[in-house]
Structure formats: structure tokens, C-alpha cells
Design an enzyme around this catalytic site. Structure first.
Site, PDB file in Angstrom:
ATOM      1  CE1 TYR A 100       3.282   4.938   2.271  1.00 38.38           C
ATOM      2  CE2 TYR A 100       2.433   3.584   0.469  1.00 38.38           C
ATOM      3  CZ  TYR A 100       2.920   4.796   0.936  1.00 38.38           C
ATOM      4  OH  TYR A 100       3.043   5.853   0.072  1.00 38.38           O
ATOM      5  CB  CYS A 103       2.391  -1.834   1.597  1.00 47.51           C
ATOM      6  SG  CYS A 103       3.044  -2.251  -0.031  1.00 47.51           S
ATOM      7  CG  PHE A 105       3.603  -5.187  -3.517  1.00 48.68           C
ATOM      8  CD1 PHE A 105       3.742  -6.315  -4.306  1.00 48.68           C
ATOM      9  CD2 PHE A 105       2.508  -4.370  -3.729  1.00 48.68           C
ATOM     10  CE1 PHE A 105       2.818  -6.632  -5.292  1.00 48.68           C
ATOM     11  CE2 PHE A 105       1.576  -4.665  -4.705  1.00 48.68           C
ATOM     12  CZ  PHE A 105       1.724  -5.801  -5.494  1.00 48.68           C
ATOM     13  CB  CYS A 106       5.884  -3.129   2.578  1.00 48.78           C
ATOM     14  SG  CYS A 106       5.814  -1.604   1.619  1.00 48.78           S
TER      15      CYS A 106
END
Length: 322
Positions: A100, A103, A105-106
């Protein structure tokens, strides 16, 4: 009705989403000399030159010899040469990041890939249907495919990539680096959602960014922007209570100041160059940098100078068209 109900899935997905070095002229000259001496043994000299530029802001390198024609090395140049040789051993043919856009974490994984100049394709996942990752048993993002091998969990992905870049290094990070990587995942990330969805207008601003960059149909974009923003406004209040946050901005500012204190006067936590903790903190903050919460953070704390150095050091995106 199925599409509208899908916003509940989107809300849960967004909870996950929310949950240049200055070098003196003499030193620059030694770094350039070291670089030119080593490019003959590097199979990708263009990549090497780009890494020099990203690390030290150098333009076209030129060579001049010292007394007696000898080339002098600095410890920084030697370290950089070692890093380049290590990177040269890890040349994957196909890297795909399922993500995403907003996001955190991405964005951690993207910061790592960008810093190490590992070309990657982005597969934007629709947070409602998740059709792009139906092939995987793992139903969260990020997912990274490296030459067909699936990797999951942002920290685990980064550890595996780092070990492949540095196969002779059995220790991924030292105690300080490990401590602050954990702090990013277990504290910094949790102060983001209460801030980016703090007010109705900030929630709409955030969802305008999310839906503009995400993989949505026109209908999903409209529904997600307004229904999702309203949902996350209320969800953020629950997250605020869950993580014992009384004042959203104060918590964000405190986290930013805590990070700056951890640097102890160094340019980066890693010293003269970013380490994995630097990349993690930079990655999770990058999606909010130009939202109101991120602007307020930079204006009201000391984190701005470090963030600017990180932008320069990480450099341009290594993303390539799918």
C-alpha cells in the site's frame, strides 16, 4: 453493498498503514581516488558512481595522484568500497514489492531498496479486494518477491536482503541498531495514526493522499475517501487510548526528539552513513512528511535536519515500471 462494506476492510488495512553528508574538499578527493581505483574490479561502475553521488554529493569524479603517484585511501573510502563490492554480489533479476503506498512498513522496505539501489517493481494492492496477492497465503503487506522467492514482514525482509548484500557479515546489526529498529516498529509507528487522523480535515487530507496513490477504482476512491476518513477518525481515537496517548502532537514531537537525542550529535545513528535503524525511521515517516502532521513535526522539533540528510543519502527511487 458489497463495495461499501468493503470499506471496513479498508479501515483495518489503514490501521496497519498508520500503526547530504558534508565532506571537506580533501576528503572528497581521497574518496574519488579510492572510487576510481576500485571501479576496474566492479562489474557495474555506473551503479558505483551513483552510490558515490548519493553518499557524498559528488559530481563527475576526476583523478589526481598524490606524491609519487600513489593513491591515498581514507577509512570512509575503504568502507564504501567494501559496501560496493558486497552489493555487487547481490544482483537479483526481478524484484516485486506488493504494497500500500501509504503503509509505513512498506515504506521501510522501499527506503532500504532505494538506499541500496536495488531496482524493484511496485504492485499496488487494492486494500478492499486484495486481488493482487490472492496467489499468496500471506494476506498482509509488504510482500517482496525476489526472483520468485516470497519474503514477508518488513523487518525480516530487510534482514534477509541485508545478509545477501553482506554475505560475510553474520551479525545483521549491533545492539544499538537493534534497539532503535525495535523502537520504530513498537513505538514510532503507533503515534502516527492518532496524528494523521487527528481531526476530520486531517483525516480527509490523509485519505486524499491514500486514494490518489492507491489502487482504487473511481467508485472505490470516492467511497474510501469520505467513508474511510470518517471511520479512521473514530478508529484513531481508540488507538490513542490503546497506546496511552493523551496529546497526539505532543506524542509525535516527543518521538521525534527522542530519535534526535539517540543520534548523540552524529549525522546518522549509523555514524557517517545511515544504518538499518535510520532507514526504518525514515521509511515510516516518509508517508507523512508532507501531510499536516509531518509538517508540524518538522517545524516543532529538531528532526528536520536529519530527515533532509536522509533524503539526500537515500537519493532517488530505485523503482522501475512494472
Amino acid at each position: 453493498m458489497r463495495r461499501v462494506n468493503g470499506v471496513a476492510l479498508l479501515s483495518r488495512a489503514v490501521v496497519c498503514m498508520g500503526s547530504s553528508t558534508a565532506v571537506g574538499g580533501a576528503t572528497q578527493q581521497r574518496l574519488v581516488q579510492a572510487a576510481m581505483l576500485n571501479t576496474c574490479s566492479i562489474s557495474n561502475p555506473l551503479w558505483f558512481t551513483r552510490r558515490l553521488g548519493d553518499h557524498f554529493g559528488l559530481s563527475k569524479p576526476s583523478v589526481s595522484c598524490g606524491a609519487g603517484g600513489h593513491v591515498c585511501f581514507s577509512s570512509n573510502a575503504t568502507s564504501l568500497a567494501q559496501e560496493v563490492h558486497a552489493q555487487d554480489k547481490f544482483l537479483p533479476k526481478d524484484v516485486e514489492l506488493y504494497q500500500y503506498e501509504a503503509c509505513p512498513f512498506c515504506n521501510k522496505v522501499r527506503a532500504f531498496l532505494d538506499y541500496y539501489k536495488i531496482p524493484y517493481k511496485v504492485m499496488e494492492v487494492n486494500p478492499i479486494s486484495k486481488k493482487e496477492i490472492k496467489w499468496s497465503d500471506y494476506k498482509k503487506v509488504p510482500i517482496l518477491k525476489v526472483d520468485g522467492e516470497q519474503m514477508v514482514d518488513s523487518s525480516d525482509i530487510i534482514d534477509k536482503l541485508f545478509q545477501r548484500i553482506n554475505p560475510e557479515n553474520n551479525v545483521v546489526n549491533g545492539e544499538e541498531e537493534k534497539k532503535w529498529r525495535g523502537w520504530v516498529d513498537n513505538h514510532l509507528v503507533h503515534v502516527l495514526s492518532p496524528n494523521i487522523y487527528r481531526t476530520a480535515s486531517e483525516a480527509l487530507e490523509s485519505f486524499d493522499y491514500i486514494t490518489s496513490h492507491g489502487n482504487f477504482s473511481l467508485y472505490e476512491r470516492i467511497v474510501a475517501k469520505y467513508t474511510g476518513a470518517a471511520a479512521m477518525y473514530f478508529v484513531s481515537k481508540k488507538l490513542k487510548k490503546k497506546h496511552n496517548i493523551t496529546d497526539e502532537r505532543a506524542a509525535l514531537y516527543e518521538a521525534a526528539e527522542t530519535w534526535v537525542d539517540a543520534l548523540k550529535g552524529r549525522q546518522f545513528l549509523g555514524g557517517s552513513n545511515p544504518n538499518l535503524a535510520d532507514l526504518a525511521a525514515f521509511g515510516v515517516l516518509r508517508p507523512i512528511r508532507h501531510l499536516k502532521s509531518g509538517k508540524d513535526m518538522v517545524e516543532n522539533t529538531r528532526i528536520g535536519e536529519w530527515y533532509t540528510r536522509m533524503e539526500s543519502s537515500v537519493g532517488e527511487s530505485a523503482r522501475i515500471e512494472a
